[in-house]
Design an enzyme around this catalytic site. Structure first.
Site, PDB file in Angstrom:
ATOM      1  CD  GLU A  68       1.382   5.556  -2.128  1.00 39.79           C
ATOM      2  OE1 GLU A  68       1.337   5.323  -3.352  1.00 39.79           O
ATOM      3  OE2 GLU A  68       1.273   4.659  -1.273  1.00 39.79           O
ATOM      4  CG  HIS A  70       4.402   3.970  -6.352  1.00 37.25           C
ATOM      5  ND1 HIS A  70       5.171   2.892  -6.757  1.00 37.25           N
ATOM      6  CD2 HIS A  70       3.955   3.669  -5.103  1.00 37.25           C
ATOM      7  CE1 HIS A  70       5.182   1.980  -5.797  1.00 37.25           C
ATOM      8  NE2 HIS A  70       4.467   2.429  -4.784  1.00 37.25           N
ATOM      9  CG  HIS A  74       6.122  -1.582  -3.841  1.00 36.79           C
ATOM     10  ND1 HIS A  74       4.875  -2.169  -3.873  1.00 36.79           N
ATOM     11  CD2 HIS A  74       5.908  -0.309  -3.405  1.00 36.79           C
ATOM     12  CE1 HIS A  74       3.961  -1.306  -3.469  1.00 36.79           C
ATOM     13  NE2 HIS A  74       4.575  -0.171  -3.178  1.00 36.79           N
TER      14      HIS A  74
END
Length: 474
Positions: free
Chosen positions: A226, A229, A235
């Site tokens: 995470e 991100h 991804h």
């Protein structure tokens, strides 16, 4: 490397799409499977909501076409056969626990590539999980942050009050960001990319069981993903990458893949201090050393461990000659750790497996072609192979996964009936699962844990046991 793109969690409620399939498919698709696929594709692949008031045939055909296109897009991302149909393999992937961030770009929210302008980034733990001790939560998040700061010129500072760039919190269902969690399994967490307000924040689903070990979901593994991100990454299609969307807690220590490193350094540059861009070679002479895979190619035995490989000649004159290096040095198309490998001498080829993919290699340092393990006929529950070995006299290849093995007929191109079978039932003398296997000089060699078992497949018994790393001169 995957194109770096921007994302914010999907807003609004998810509504089911009416759909009718206009062509036959291999299996019966249940209504709940279609609903699962609709929600999944709308959440992660930008499938648009239909106009529910228009029930005409043209609208339904158009809906089917859009659905199939999105299924193919998803199948392409995960390396599945691009059928456009909801086959069992596709549905299995859709059911896997994963990150809540979409796999495709959402340029309507982020037309540019956001990143933190200040490379000193503050963070705060707003709410802890009762599943873990506070110190274990803090250690898991610290290690996840450190993974990224080691790879780029970033510095993370924890603050206890005021405003922080990245806020970690555990929450259930609706939690104030218009992206409710879905309960146990499914979406494990989501994160917002750099920006004001929610930008950079990481939310974990409290309905999951969080741990610092192998039970439940490992907080460090999910947090490291995470945070990618939070820093601006999207991804990756590489199953070995931290930024791969599906959750994995494998036997291989979690480290940044080449794809992860290229991504973060494209945004922030390289660290001022030297970073190890390739994992350090495992300590081959450690008494507990074990292998991931092995095969014979061009008169050489190839051994694999993590991202490293060793090459030992089978020629008696040069028996002690050993070469080694990073996998990508000798196999340029493969950037993931190898799970299994086998060779067919008559074809002069080795088949190398990573996750649900395989590569056909005929010569080191050359390009190789890829395929899916499901082409062999494996059931969808098999997600990777532990070991494989081919017995040319019988034209059979044995695949080992967990406590079971499958037998594949290379001539008929299909699995033999009656399989899988228990390894310990048919391969007496093997005490546990098989990590790697190869055939040499009329014997099969099974590498299991720290031991190497020489197996006479005609007498069906183990004839010799030695230390596994003795193959590497230890």
């Amino acid at each position: 490397m995957e194109l770096l793109c921007m994302w914010i969690p999907v807003l609004g409620s998810l509504m089911f799409l009416e759909i009718s399939w206009t062509r036959p498919i291999e299996q019966r698709i249940m209504p709940e499977d279609v609903k699962l696929a609709e929600v999944y594709l709308r959440s992660f692949y930008s499938l648009k909501q239909n106009d529910r008031n228009n029930q005409g045939a043209t609208r339904r055909v158009r809906s089917v076409s859009a659905m199939e296109d999105k299924i193919r897009e998803m199948q392409n991302f995960f390396g599945l056969e691009e059928t456009g149909n909801l086959d069992s393999h596709t549905l299995d992937v859709m059911r896997e626990p994963r990150c809540g961030v979409p796999d495709v770009d959402n340029f309507s929210f982020y037309p540019n590539r956001p990143k933190w302008k200040n490379h000193t980034i503050t963070y705060m733990i707003a709410k802890y999980t009762p599943d873990m001790r506070r110190e274990d939560v803090e250690k898991s998040l610290y290690l996840a942050l450190k993974m990224w700061s080691n790879a780029a010129p970033l510095r993370f500072i924890e603050v206890n009050h005021g405003k922080a760039d990245i806020v970690f919190t555990f929450a259930r269902r609706m939690h104030g960001d218009f992206s409710p969690f879905d309960g146990p399994r499914g979406v494990l967490a989501h994160a917002f990319q750099p920006g004001e307000g929610l930008g950079g924040d990481v939310h974990f689903d409290e309905d999951e069981t969080w741990t610092a070990g192998k039970q439940g979901y490992n907080l460090f593994v999910v947090a490291a993903h995470e945070l990618g991100h939070s820093l601006g990454l999207t991804h990756s299609k590489d199953p070995s990458a931290i930024m791969y969307p599906s959750y994995k807690h494998s036997k291989t220590p979690q480290t940044l893949s080449i794809d992860d490193l290229l991504g973060i350094q494209m945004l922030y540059g390289k660290p001022k201090r030297k970073v190890e861009t390739q994992p350090v070679a495992p300590k081959k002479c450690d008494p507990s050393f074990s292998f991931d895979a092995a095969a014979v190619l061009e008169n050489e035995i190839i051994f694999f461990k993590s991202w490293h490989m060793w090459i030992r000649t089978t020629r008696p004159t040069y028996w002690n000659r050993l070469k080694e290096g990073h996998i990508s040095t000798y196999l340029p198309d493969i950037t993931s750790p190898i799970d299994a490998a086998y060779d067919i001498p008559a074809k002069g080829a080795a088949y190398i497996f990573t996750g649900h993919k395989y590569w056909v290699v005929q010569q080191l340092k050359t390009r190789s072609r890829a395929g899916s393990i499901y082409e062999y006929g494996f059931p969808s529950r098999v997600r990777q192979i532990d070991a494989a070995v081919h017995v040319s006299e019988y034209g059979k290849t044995m695949f080992f996964t967990g406590d079971f093995y499958y037998r594949y007929d290379e001539n008929k191109k299909k699995m033999d009936p009656g399989f899988p079978r228990l390894i310990q039932t048919d391969w007496q003398g093997l005490q546990r699962g098989v990590d790697a296997a190869f055939k040499l000089h009329g014997s099969l060699f099974f590498l299991s844990g720290a031991k190497s078992y020489q197996y006479d497949y005609k007498q069906k018994r183990v004839v010799k046991i030695i230390a596994g790393n003795s193959w590497l001169g230890c």
